[in-house]
Design an enzyme around this catalytic site. Structure first.
Site, PDB file in Angstrom:
ATOM      1  N   ASN A  20       0.869  -1.169   0.000  1.00 21.06           N
ATOM      2  CA  ASN A  20       0.000   0.000   0.000  1.00 21.06           C
ATOM      3  C   ASN A  20       0.911   1.226   0.000  1.00 21.06           C
ATOM      4  O   ASN A  20       1.421   1.623   1.047  1.00 21.06           O
ATOM      5  CB  ASN A  20      -0.892  -0.045   1.247  1.00 21.06           C
ATOM      6  CG  ASN A  20      -1.827   1.137   1.335  1.00 21.06           C
ATOM      7  OD1 ASN A  20      -1.809   2.028   0.483  1.00 21.06           O
ATOM      8  ND2 ASN A  20      -2.642   1.160   2.372  1.00 21.06           N
ATOM      9  N   ARG A  99      -2.537  -2.003  -3.352  1.00 22.30           N
ATOM     10  CA  ARG A  99      -3.744  -1.209  -3.148  1.00 22.30           C
ATOM     11  C   ARG A  99      -3.679  -0.006  -4.084  1.00 22.30           C
ATOM     12  O   ARG A  99      -2.696   0.742  -4.064  1.00 22.30           O
ATOM     13  CB  ARG A  99      -3.811  -0.741  -1.699  1.00 22.30           C
ATOM     14  CG  ARG A  99      -5.048   0.066  -1.421  1.00 22.30           C
ATOM     15  CD  ARG A  99      -5.122   0.435   0.030  1.00 22.30           C
ATOM     16  NE  ARG A  99      -6.355   1.142   0.296  1.00 22.30           N
ATOM     17  CZ  ARG A  99      -6.768   1.466   1.513  1.00 22.30           C
ATOM     18  NH1 ARG A  99      -6.041   1.140   2.554  1.00 22.30           N
ATOM     19  NH2 ARG A  99      -7.896   2.111   1.683  1.00 22.30           N
ATOM     20  N   HIS A 187     -12.720   2.901   0.096  1.00 24.23           N
ATOM     21  CA  HIS A 187     -12.658   1.862   1.143  1.00 24.23           C
ATOM     22  C   HIS A 187     -13.236   0.535   0.660  1.00 24.23           C
ATOM     23  O   HIS A 187     -13.708  -0.287   1.453  1.00 24.23           O
ATOM     24  CB  HIS A 187     -13.394   2.298   2.436  1.00 24.23           C
ATOM     25  CG  HIS A 187     -12.648   3.320   3.225  1.00 24.23           C
ATOM     26  ND1 HIS A 187     -13.249   4.382   3.836  1.00 24.23           N
ATOM     27  CD2 HIS A 187     -11.330   3.437   3.502  1.00 24.23           C
ATOM     28  CE1 HIS A 187     -12.355   5.124   4.456  1.00 24.23           C
ATOM     29  NE2 HIS A 187     -11.168   4.572   4.261  1.00 24.23           N
ATOM     30  N   ARG A 247      -9.624  15.312   7.605  1.00 27.97           N
ATOM     31  CA  ARG A 247     -10.405  15.702   6.418  1.00 27.97           C
ATOM     32  C   ARG A 247     -11.814  16.105   6.820  1.00 27.97           C
ATOM     33  O   ARG A 247     -12.382  15.537   7.749  1.00 27.97           O
ATOM     34  CB  ARG A 247     -10.471  14.535   5.430  1.00 27.97           C
ATOM     35  CG  ARG A 247      -9.183  14.319   4.683  1.00 27.97           C
ATOM     36  CD  ARG A 247      -9.241  13.094   3.799  1.00 27.97           C
ATOM     37  NE  ARG A 247      -8.540  11.977   4.381  1.00 27.97           N
ATOM     38  CZ  ARG A 247      -8.733  10.705   4.053  1.00 27.97           C
ATOM     39  NH1 ARG A 247      -9.633  10.388   3.139  1.00 27.97           N
ATOM     40  NH2 ARG A 247      -8.051   9.747   4.634  1.00 27.97           N
ATOM     41  N   GLU A 386      -7.809  -5.244   4.989  1.00 27.89           N
ATOM     42  CA  GLU A 386      -7.595  -4.865   3.586  1.00 27.89           C
ATOM     43  C   GLU A 386      -6.377  -5.594   3.012  1.00 27.89           C
ATOM     44  O   GLU A 386      -6.359  -5.965   1.841  1.00 27.89           O
ATOM     45  CB  GLU A 386      -7.420  -3.343   3.489  1.00 27.89           C
ATOM     46  CG  GLU A 386      -8.735  -2.604   3.724  1.00 27.89           C
ATOM     47  CD  GLU A 386      -8.558  -1.209   4.302  1.00 27.89           C
ATOM     48  OE1 GLU A 386      -7.866  -1.081   5.343  1.00 27.89           O
ATOM     49  OE2 GLU A 386      -9.103  -0.260   3.732  1.00 27.89           O
TER      50      GLU A 386
END
Ligand code: ADP
Length: 406
Positions: A20, A99, A187, A247, A386
């Protein structure tokens, strides 16, 4: 404290790296040919002159990094590879999974990367300028490091492909939709994993109406009807929907016009505010972007941030239940969803009308099912993986398992 090991560790046969690559970090997990347990996990932080790496084995014991630099993605990856090769000399790398934040309208499943795929991914960089170029850099570095080994791109958007048009679009002139300004959703690797787990442990729920709340430093929610994504809180960019660590989440575009026209800020300044200075950090007036710190602080700034976070999760939950005509299960995952009993309790407060009633004892223990026996809607915690979704796709590309990678 445990001494770092440099001795070769157990593990032979086919190995699979899940990578990732972010803007300044490289997270990785090394998997064997079978099973859910990673042989090693770690990350390089602050890619550049000050880069540093942490890596631990399956038992959580630190592994000493090999000699090497971290000046850019290629150097960081070379150091990671040297480290895992030294620790697992008998492993034969069969495929590398990556990813990738954006697959656009092109990919609804993992794909084995070739030059044409890389070119397609590059066309999506304008839609995810903070992530996509780094993801591509990671793939290029891995291709050089492992010539001839399949590189598999796994997309955060893929799970949401096939969402209804009404969730995929903005009410802008239609040409924006045509050129790709759409609500892709993110996601997806996490939702993919949770959906699979739910199918395994509670198949009756998986055939119904489920809302998954992925609440981490990045946060989003997804309405899943009969195993398919029908609505997501994150839209065109990873700024939309819920507030996150730094964010802003959902924002009226008029606010950006105010920043541009009245404050005279440029796009770089606005980007900095929306991505790095907002969310929990902004709401708490700079106190912290970290839920643990906010929960421990117990002051007005921290309360303000947590109140807003909970409010937005509840609001999104109501909207998603409405879109699906009801709800059979609410599933929490992500660092906050899996660990914060306070946030879970507060989100579920006053939701009796939705058939949600949690068992406070089970919630305090972070049990798999945290709803009470009287709750019409099942409330669960499913720790997300993930990295495992990526490893499974890499295994599939090497012909070793069921997941499709074309
Ligand atoms: P990312 O999106 O970067 O993968 P994570 O899923 O790791 O982030 O989630 C990080 C968030 O989870 C942080 O806000 C952190 O404070 C929160 N978190 C982790 N453990 C706890 C805990 N025990 N209680 C409350 N919040 C927690």
């Amino acid at each position: 404290m445990t001494a770092e090991t440099t001795a070769p560790l157990a593990g032979s046969g086919a190995g699979f790296l899940a990578l990732n690559a972010g803007s300044s970090s490289l997270k990785f997990a090394l998997f064997p040919a079978e099973g859910d347990v990673a042989l090693a996990t770690g990350q390089v932080d602050r890619i550049g002159p000050d880069g540093a790496m942490k890596i631990k084995d399956a038992a959580g014991e630190p592994i000493a990094p090999a000699e090497g630099g971290f000046t850019d993605h290629a150097a960081a990856l070379a150091t990671v590879i040297a480290t895992v090769k030294r620790a697992f000399p008998a492993l034969n790398f069969a495929a590398i999974g990556h990813r990738v934040v954006h697959g656009g309208i092109f990919y609804s499943a993992p794909v084995v990367v070739d030059e044409a795929v890389l070119e397609t991914l590059a066309t999506l960089s304008p839609f995810a300028p903070l992530h996509q170029p780094h993801n591509i850099a990671g793939i290029r570095a891995a291709t050089e490091a492992f010539p001839g080994v399949p590189q598999v791109a796994c997309f955060d958007t893929a799970f949401h492909r096939g969402q209804p048009f009404v969730n995929d679009t903005f009410a802008l002139p239609h040409r924006y939709y045509e050129i790709g300004v759409r609500r892709y959703g993110f996601h997806g690797l996490s939702y993919d994993y949770v959906t699979g787990e739910l199918g395994r442990i509670a198949p009756h729920l998986m055939s119904g109406r489920v809302v998954v709340a992925h609440l981490g430093n990045g946060a989003s929610m997804c309405a899943i009807h009969r195993g398919r994504s029908v609505a997501s809180s994150m839209g065109y960019s990873a700024l939309d929907g819920l507030p996150m660590g730094t964010r802003c989440g959902q924002l009226n575009p008029g606010v950006m016009l105010y920043m541009l026209d009245q404050e005279g800020l440029n796009t770089a300044q606005i980007r900095q505010i929306l991505y790095n200075e907002s969310g929990l950090l902004g709401l708490s007036n700079g106190l912290s972007n970290d839920m643990r710190t906010l929960e421990a602080a117990d002051n007005a700034e921290a309360h303000r941030a947590i109140d807003y976070f909970v409010f937005r999760v509840q609001r999104e939950l109501g909207a998603m239940a409405a879109v699906m005509g009801g709800i059979d299960a609410l599933v929490f995952c992500g660092g906050i969803g899996e660990n914060s009993r306070v946030v879970r309790r507060r989100v579920c407060e006053r939701l009796g009308w939705m058939g949600i009633e949690i068992d406070h004892g089970r919630n305090a223990e972070s049990a798999t099912v945290i709803s009470s026996e009287f709750s019409r809607t099942t409330v669960m915690i499913v720790p997300t993986r993930e990295d495992l979704v990526i490893a499974r796709a890499a295994r599939a590309a090497a012909g070793l398992s069921e997941t499709a990678a074309t």
